[in-house]
Scaffold this active site. Structure first.
Site, PDB file in Angstrom:
ATOM      1  N   LEU A  31       0.857  -0.932  -0.138  1.00 10.09           N
ATOM      2  CA  LEU A  31      -0.049   0.002   0.081  1.00 10.09           C
ATOM      3  C   LEU A  31       0.997   1.273   0.003  1.00 10.09           C
ATOM      4  O   LEU A  31       1.853   1.302   0.682  1.00 10.09           O
ATOM      5  CB  LEU A  31      -0.898  -0.179   1.067  1.00 10.09           C
ATOM      6  CG  LEU A  31      -1.517   1.083   1.762  1.00 10.09           C
ATOM      7  CD1 LEU A  31      -3.010   0.904   2.520  1.00 10.09           C
ATOM      8  CD2 LEU A  31      -0.800   1.863   2.798  1.00 10.09           C
ATOM      9  N   ASN A  32       0.521   2.240  -0.872  1.00  9.51           N
ATOM     10  CA  ASN A  32       0.897   3.698  -0.394  1.00  9.51           C
ATOM     11  C   ASN A  32      -0.154   4.602  -0.275  1.00  9.51           C
ATOM     12  O   ASN A  32      -0.953   4.365   0.319  1.00  9.51           O
ATOM     13  CB  ASN A  32       2.147   3.928  -1.452  1.00  9.51           C
ATOM     14  CG  ASN A  32       2.121   3.786  -2.869  1.00  9.51           C
ATOM     15  OD1 ASN A  32       2.094   3.035  -3.503  1.00  9.51           O
ATOM     16  ND2 ASN A  32       2.196   5.073  -3.642  1.00  9.51           N
ATOM     17  N   ASP A  33      -0.203   5.691  -1.201  1.00  7.57           N
ATOM     18  CA  ASP A  33      -1.226   6.967  -0.922  1.00  7.57           C
ATOM     19  C   ASP A  33      -2.561   6.422  -0.669  1.00  7.57           C
ATOM     20  O   ASP A  33      -3.210   5.747  -1.521  1.00  7.57           O
ATOM     21  CB  ASP A  33      -1.124   7.790  -2.159  1.00  7.57           C
ATOM     22  CG  ASP A  33       0.358   7.904  -2.613  1.00  7.57           C
ATOM     23  OD1 ASP A  33       1.361   7.734  -2.101  1.00  7.57           O
ATOM     24  OD2 ASP A  33       0.371   8.648  -3.862  1.00  7.57           O
ATOM     25  N   GLN A  49      -3.322   3.354  -3.164  1.00  2.52           N
ATOM     26  CA  GLN A  49      -2.379   2.742  -4.155  1.00  2.52           C
ATOM     27  C   GLN A  49      -1.829   1.256  -3.530  1.00  2.52           C
ATOM     28  O   GLN A  49      -1.445   1.175  -2.502  1.00  2.52           O
ATOM     29  CB  GLN A  49      -1.036   3.589  -4.218  1.00  2.52           C
ATOM     30  CG  GLN A  49      -1.415   5.014  -4.775  1.00  2.52           C
ATOM     31  CD  GLN A  49      -1.687   4.889  -6.346  1.00  2.52           C
ATOM     32  OE1 GLN A  49      -0.588   4.662  -6.999  1.00  2.52           O
ATOM     33  NE2 GLN A  49      -2.770   4.986  -6.638  1.00  2.52           N
ATOM     34  N   SER A  93      -2.233   7.731  -8.285  1.00  2.00           N
ATOM     35  CA  SER A  93      -3.089   8.375  -7.265  1.00  2.00           C
ATOM     36  C   SER A  93      -4.021   9.413  -7.987  1.00  2.00           C
ATOM     37  O   SER A  93      -3.841   9.941  -8.971  1.00  2.00           O
ATOM     38  CB  SER A  93      -2.192   9.278  -6.524  1.00  2.00           C
ATOM     39  OG  SER A  93      -1.572   8.295  -5.601  1.00  2.00           O
ATOM     40  N   ARG A 156       0.724  14.315 -12.467  1.00  2.00           N
ATOM     41  CA  ARG A 156       0.019  13.330 -11.860  1.00  2.00           C
ATOM     42  C   ARG A 156      -0.794  13.768 -10.663  1.00  2.00           C
ATOM     43  O   ARG A 156      -0.489  14.842  -9.862  1.00  2.00           O
ATOM     44  CB  ARG A 156       0.960  11.959 -11.305  1.00  2.00           C
ATOM     45  CG  ARG A 156       2.098  12.380 -10.630  1.00  2.00           C
ATOM     46  CD  ARG A 156       2.848  11.170 -10.298  1.00  2.00           C
ATOM     47  NE  ARG A 156       3.935  11.444  -9.444  1.00  2.00           N
ATOM     48  CZ  ARG A 156       5.207  11.837 -10.092  1.00  2.00           C
ATOM     49  NH1 ARG A 156       5.458  11.850 -11.182  1.00  2.00           N
ATOM     50  NH2 ARG A 156       6.238  11.936  -9.304  1.00  2.00           N
ATOM     51  N   ASP A 157      -1.563  12.814 -10.049  1.00  4.25           N
ATOM     52  CA  ASP A 157      -2.295  12.874  -8.820  1.00  4.25           C
ATOM     53  C   ASP A 157      -3.650  13.964  -8.957  1.00  4.25           C
ATOM     54  O   ASP A 157      -3.381  14.951  -8.205  1.00  4.25           O
ATOM     55  CB  ASP A 157      -1.101  13.302  -7.763  1.00  4.25           C
ATOM     56  CG  ASP A 157       0.071  12.318  -7.586  1.00  4.25           C
ATOM     57  OD1 ASP A 157      -0.381  11.253  -8.194  1.00  4.25           O
ATOM     58  OD2 ASP A 157       1.007  12.838  -7.132  1.00  4.25           O
ATOM     59  N   GLU A 213       4.111  16.499  -5.840  1.00  4.78           N
ATOM     60  CA  GLU A 213       3.247  15.168  -5.909  1.00  4.78           C
ATOM     61  C   GLU A 213       2.206  15.599  -5.110  1.00  4.78           C
ATOM     62  O   GLU A 213       2.057  16.515  -4.113  1.00  4.78           O
ATOM     63  CB  GLU A 213       3.734  14.194  -5.432  1.00  4.78           C
ATOM     64  CG  GLU A 213       5.087  13.571  -6.195  1.00  4.78           C
ATOM     65  CD  GLU A 213       5.432  12.104  -5.770  1.00  4.78           C
ATOM     66  OE1 GLU A 213       5.753  11.306  -6.944  1.00  4.78           O
ATOM     67  OE2 GLU A 213       5.731  11.794  -4.574  1.00  4.78           O
TER      68      GLU A 213
END
Ligand code: FRU
Length: 472
Positions: A31-33, A49, A93, A156-157, A213
């Site tokens: 897992l991330n964001d 994520q 993301s 991104r994001d 980011e």
């Protein structure tokens, strides 16, 4: 064509020793964001994520949980699986917004040139939607936004919001001079977007970063706030000590130009493990944030067990002047199962406490200090300190220590005689809220030994300590 997850390839969790109890973690895998935070049809939704096939970062999926109360989470099927032409290298993301009875996810499609160089990529923005909040369909006319000419590949994001019937979004970006910046777009229907240009830009790679980011933009207490996660800020003696930071700017957005007039960058959390946050507004109007307890370059001891990564507990944001504070949600009191301590300690030098199951607990600590007093709270493994926070009244400095490499982190609060610590300890994380969120430290830690709690001071001090065990 909608991609499906390959259940046969899922990694398995083989050992539960470091599994978190009341934080959002994956059922298995990496897992991330936090992504797509929203409230839809009676549920809070959190996406994240996710790489389900190993405990390492890999082609990004969107994992998904929902909750009725922001405390107890139900695991749902993976919401986005990469592999379609517009997200071949990953569903990076993004954010969520409700329009009518439909939930829209706006996310970054990541693409590699497939020459073996992972830095050689391009990114675009895509939409997926759902009417039940569980099954998502990718929009057939993706991408909805492609990279502008004056940008590098870092694009991104997207974070979307609505104002007066108009939709806006901000995207994390890097310009050709390799400075981080935020781009803004507007739309009437969430599908057709007009580019409005950069609204804010880094003043220098080393001071404010080379790529921004995970932007997030919102209004709070009469001001506009931009949170983002700059890469590349140079560490000073006591600031910006993680590989990348998450922090904020306070100011005013002129929607006509559009330009964001802003103050200086401030870190949002001072711990070793905090990054890539996202916020949303709940039905009562609170601005709530989740972050990822990023390990940066640290070893994550849960990886051999088939999973990796944890989100923070949700935190309510409050803006006082130019200072953004984070507070644990009141709802978390629901987790309390038993009061395990409630005493006014007359501290002379130090006091050790053996509290039951301290690794699943909440501590409320309050003390009135005299001039030049210090108060330190620690977790001990055998006799050794593995984590501590010291407050020095003399200069208002907080010093966080964690055993291992690169041990110290610092924060400065307004010099005060009143110290309040609100601490949440889970199996492998500690979150410390100081003086109603004036400073916060987010930490991962790993131990399989029994822990003791210790309070110490340089003289004598009265310290009020209340502790609860939390639901397992
Ligand atoms: C932040 C980040 C985002 C990106 C995602 C990919 O941690 O690098 O910019 O969308 O992770 O997983």
């Amino acid at each position: 064509m909608t991609q499906l997850i390959d259940k046969a390839k899922l990694i398995r969790v083989t050992n539960k020793r470091y599994r978190q109890n009341f934080h959002i973690i994956t059922p298995e895998g990496w897992l991330n964001d936090p992504n797509g935070l929203c409230y839809f049809q009676g549920y809070y939704h959190v996406f994240y994520q996710f790489h389900p096939y190993s405990a390492e970062w890999g082609p990004m999926h969107w994992g998904h949980v929902r909750s009725k109360d922001l405390v107890n989470w139900e695991q749902l099927p993976v919401a986005l699986v990469p592999g379609d032409p517009e997200d071949k290298g990953g569903c990076f993301s993004g954010s969520a917004i409700v329009k009518g009875n439909r939930l829209y996810l706006i996310y970054t499609g990541h693409h590699y040139y497939d020459d073996g160089n992972l830095d050689h990529f391009w990114e675009n923005q895509n939409v997926a939607y759902s009417d039940d909040g569980i099954h998502f369909t990718k929009y057939t006319d993706n991408p909805i936004i492609s990279v502008p000419k004056d940008n590098t590949q870092h694009f991104r994001d997207p974070k979307v919001w609505e104002l007066d019937g108009q939709y806006y979004l901000v995207i994390g970006s890097q310009d050709k001079e390799k400075l981080g910046r935020i781009l803004m777009y507007k739309s009437k229907d969430l599908l057709n977007w007009e580019y409005l240009g950069p609204i804010a830009k880094s003043h220098g790679q080393e001071t404010e970063g080379s790529m921004w980011e995970c932007p997030d933009f919102f209004r709070l207490n009469g001001q506009d706030v931009l949170i983002c996660s700059p890469m590349g800020i140079k560490p000073t003696e006591k600031k910006y000590l993680n590989v990348s930071q998450t922090g904020y700017f306070v100011g005013q957005l002129d929607y006509k130009q559009p330009k964001f007039r802003r103050n200086n960058f401030s870190e949002l959390d001072y711990g070793h493990n905090f990054y890539a946050t996202q916020t949303f507004v709940d039905p009562t109007g609170r601005r709530i944030l989740f972050g990822w307890m990023s390990p940066f370059d640290e070893e994550m001891l849960e990886k051999p067990d088939g999973w990796a990564g944890s989100l923070t507990i949700p935190r309510e944001l409050k803006l006082d002047g130019d200072h953004l504070r984070m507070l644990p949600l009141k709802e978390y009191q629901q987790l309390r199962t038993k009061k395990i301590y409630d005493t006014n300690l007359q501290l002379a030098k130090s006091k050790k406490l053996d509290l039951p199951d301290i690794q699943h607990s909440e501590l409320l600590i309050e003390s009135e200090l005299n001039t030049n007093d210090q108060l330190k709270w620690s977790l001990l493994e055998n006799e050794e300190e593995i984590l501590s926070l010291n407050y020095d009244q003399k200069n208002g400095e907080l010093t966080l220590y964690r055993k291992g490499k690169d041990s110290f982190r610092y924060a400065q609060i307004k010099k005060t005689n009143q110290l309040k610590l609100h601490i949440f300890i889970d199996t492998s994380s500690v979150e410390i809220f100081v003086n109603d969120g004036e400073a916060v430290f987010t930490e991962r830690y790993y131990t399989q030994k029994k822990l003791l709690t210790q309070f110490s001071t340089n003289g004598t001090l009265n310290v009020n300590v209340i502790a609860f065990n939390l639901k397992k």
